[in-house]
Design a protein around this motif. Structure first.
Motif, short mmCIF file in Angstrom:
data_model
loop_
_atom_site.label_atom_id
_atom_site.label_comp_id
_atom_site.label_asym_id
_atom_site.label_seq_id
_atom_site.Cartn_x
_atom_site.Cartn_y
_atom_site.Cartn_z
N PHE A 227 0.84 -1.20 0.00
CA PHE A 227 0.00 0.00 0.00
C PHE A 227 0.88 1.25 0.00
CE2 PHE A 227 -2.54 -3.37 1.66
CZ PHE A 227 -3.84 -3.11 1.27
N ASP A 228 0.32 2.32 -0.55
CA ASP A 228 0.98 3.62 -0.54
C ASP A 228 -0.07 4.67 -0.19
OD1 ASP A 228 2.74 5.71 -0.80
OD2 ASP A 228 2.62 5.79 -2.97
N LEU A 229 0.11 5.32 0.96
CA LEU A 229 -0.87 6.29 1.45
C LEU A 229 -2.27 5.68 1.56
CD1 LEU A 229 0.21 9.57 -0.40
CD2 LEU A 229 0.72 8.87 1.95
N GLY A 230 -2.30 4.41 1.96
CA GLY A 230 -3.57 3.74 2.18
C GLY A 230 -4.18 3.12 0.94
N LYS A 231 -3.56 3.38 -0.23
CA LYS A 231 -4.11 2.83 -1.47
C LYS A 231 -3.37 1.55 -1.86
CE LYS A 231 -6.01 6.95 -3.69
NZ LYS A 231 -6.04 7.76 -4.95
N LEU A 232 -4.13 0.57 -2.33
CA LEU A 232 -3.56 -0.69 -2.78
C LEU A 232 -2.75 -0.47 -4.06
CD1 LEU A 232 -3.39 -3.79 -2.50
CD2 LEU A 232 -5.52 -3.93 -3.82
N LYS A 233 -1.48 -0.90 -4.05
CA LYS A 233 -0.61 -0.68 -5.21
C LYS A 233 -0.31 -1.97 -5.96
CE LYS A 233 0.92 2.78 -6.00
NZ LYS A 233 0.37 3.89 -6.81
N SER A 239 0.71 -18.77 -6.20
CA SER A 239 -0.46 -19.47 -6.75
C SER A 239 -0.44 -20.98 -6.54
CB SER A 239 -0.59 -19.17 -8.25
OG SER A 239 0.56 -19.60 -8.95
N ASN A 240 0.75 -21.57 -6.45
CA ASN A 240 0.83 -23.02 -6.25
C ASN A 240 1.31 -23.40 -4.85
OD1 ASN A 240 3.47 -22.26 -6.42
ND2 ASN A 240 3.93 -23.41 -8.30
N LEU A 241 1.39 -22.41 -3.95
CA LEU A 241 1.74 -22.63 -2.55
C LEU A 241 3.07 -23.35 -2.38
CD1 LEU A 241 -1.76 -23.65 -1.09
CD2 LEU A 241 -0.72 -21.37 -1.22
N ASP A 242 4.07 -22.92 -3.21
CA ASP A 242 5.40 -23.52 -3.08
C ASP A 242 6.35 -22.57 -2.34
OD1 ASP A 242 5.74 -21.52 -4.90
OD2 ASP A 242 6.78 -22.75 -6.40
N ARG A 243 5.79 -21.57 -1.67
CA ARG A 243 6.53 -20.60 -0.87
C ARG A 243 7.31 -19.60 -1.72
NH1 ARG A 243 9.09 -24.46 3.95
NH2 ARG A 243 7.14 -25.56 4.44
N ALA A 244 6.97 -19.49 -3.00
CA ALA A 244 7.60 -18.51 -3.90
C ALA A 244 6.50 -17.74 -4.62
CB ALA A 244 8.50 -19.21 -4.90
N MET A 245 6.61 -16.41 -4.58
CA MET A 245 5.61 -15.57 -5.24
C MET A 245 5.81 -15.64 -6.75
SD MET A 245 3.80 -14.42 -2.80
CE MET A 245 3.93 -14.43 -1.00
N ASP A 246 4.81 -16.12 -7.47
CA ASP A 246 4.96 -16.31 -8.92
C ASP A 246 4.00 -15.47 -9.74
OD1 ASP A 246 2.40 -17.77 -8.85
OD2 ASP A 246 3.57 -19.40 -7.98
N LYS A 247 3.25 -14.58 -9.10
CA LYS A 247 2.28 -13.78 -9.84
C LYS A 247 2.18 -12.40 -9.20
CE LYS A 247 -2.56 -13.81 -11.38
NZ LYS A 247 -3.86 -14.55 -11.33
N GLN A 248 2.06 -11.37 -10.04
CA GLN A 248 1.91 -10.01 -9.55
C GLN A 248 0.69 -9.36 -10.17
OE1 GLN A 248 5.45 -7.70 -10.26
NE2 GLN A 248 6.57 -8.61 -8.53
N ILE A 249 -0.01 -8.60 -9.36
CA ILE A 249 -1.16 -7.83 -9.84
C ILE A 249 -0.95 -6.38 -9.41
CG2 ILE A 249 -3.67 -7.51 -9.74
CD1 ILE A 249 -3.94 -10.44 -9.01
N HIS A 250 -0.99 -5.46 -10.36
CA HIS A 250 -0.79 -4.04 -10.07
C HIS A 250 -2.13 -3.31 -10.15
CE1 HIS A 250 3.66 -4.13 -10.24
NE2 HIS A 250 3.44 -5.18 -11.03
N TYR A 251 -2.25 -2.24 -9.35
CA TYR A 251 -3.51 -1.51 -9.26
C TYR A 251 -3.26 -0.03 -9.55
CZ TYR A 251 -5.06 -5.75 -6.91
OH TYR A 251 -5.36 -7.06 -6.61
N GLU A 256 -8.26 -0.09 -9.28
CA GLU A 256 -8.61 -1.03 -10.35
C GLU A 256 -7.35 -1.75 -10.84
OE1 GLU A 256 -11.64 -1.62 -11.20
OE2 GLU A 256 -12.60 0.03 -10.08
N VAL A 257 -7.53 -3.00 -11.28
CA VAL A 257 -6.41 -3.79 -11.79
C VAL A 257 -5.90 -3.16 -13.07
CG1 VAL A 257 -5.69 -6.04 -12.66
CG2 VAL A 257 -7.29 -5.90 -10.72
N LYS A 258 -4.58 -2.96 -13.12
CA LYS A 258 -3.97 -2.44 -14.33
C LYS A 258 -3.90 -3.53 -15.40
CE LYS A 258 -1.02 1.19 -12.35
NZ LYS A 258 0.38 1.67 -12.21
#
Length: 260
Positions: A227-233, A239-251, A256-258
């Protein structure tokens, strides 16, 4: 406030203060910590006992009666040789008194009135202070249901250390927050009642920076949102719960989703 007594030392001041409080008179000590490091100040009449104007006359009467009793009980010293205690005994008792004052400074709790927001005669906020006015504990009923739903413990400097919250007001404190230099740094929430925190909020100088959704089976985050100034960034997802982040979503600025 009105000064009603000039104490000879801190020990006498605290004793008289406790005596007045037993008579339901709120008394306060001023100048206690000017002793011993007074510099250019005179070393006497520094420690004062003060009360509210409305209580001054009765407080003076109580202290005057106490002084009369002390004078009556004083043994006569006429024609008797004066015996002085050895220096090492005086030093020992001085150290004992110093330790007692230190313990009182850090451990003694005095309850002060809080706030009754709905005027029902029951405090909705209550503060507990040390004898020197340092806050030690805060208890609050935010939704005015007669149940405490936030508790904060303070360190000896009066800074918050740990808070507990019942944010859904069900009588269970599901969130615990820690502080760094007086600012909230992290809060951990058990959202499903299994005694395992599965939702973590991170702060910097008390400002929320990110939240983590925890996989209760592995203990690792399955999703982290920034978050930045309370806004979701942005959110990162495992996604496969292997302890590694494999997907990013930007707002965007509207949350709104970019779309790339």
């Amino acid at each position: 406030m009105q000064t009603i007594y000039q104490a000879s030392n801190s020990v006498e001041a605290h004793m008289l203060k406790n005596m007045l409080e037993q008579e339901d008179i709120a008394a306060f000590i001023e100048g206690e910590y000017l002793q011993g490091g007074v510099g250019e100040l005179p070393s006497h009449n520094l420690v004062r006992l003060v009360v509210a104007e409305a209580d001054a006359e009765r407080a003076k009467e109580i202290i005057d009666n106490w002084n009369e009793i002390q004078d009556t009980n004083q043994p006569t010293t006429e024609n008797k040789p004066q015996r002085r205690l050895p220096t090492f005994i005086l030093v020992f008792f001085g150290m004992v008194i110093g330790v007692m004052i230190s313990l009182a400074f850090f451990r003694t709790h005095y309850d002060y009135a809080g706030n009754d927001h709905d005027h029902d005669g029951q405090l909705d906020e209550k503060w507990t202070y040390s004898p020197t006015g340092v806050p030690l504990l805060y208890e609050g009923d935010r939704n005015l249901d007669k149940k405490i739903d936030v508790i904060t413990d303070y360190n000896r400097h009066g800074l918050p250390e740990v808070s507990e919250f019942d944010d859904n007001f069900d009588g269970i404190f599901e969130t615990t927050a820690s502080f760094d230099k007086g600012y909230m740094s992290v809060s951990k929430t058990d959202t499903d009642g299994d005694d395992f925190p599965d939702f973590i909020t991170n702060y910097k100088f008390g400002v929320m920076t990110s939240i983590e959704y925890i996989n209760v089976y592995s203990g690792y985050p399955k999703k982290i949102c920034s978050f930045d100034l309370g806004k979701l960034k942005m959110c990162e997802i495992d996604s496969n719960l292997d302890r590694a982040m494999d997907k990013q979503i930007h707002y965007d600025a509207d949350g709104e989703v970019k779309i790339k």
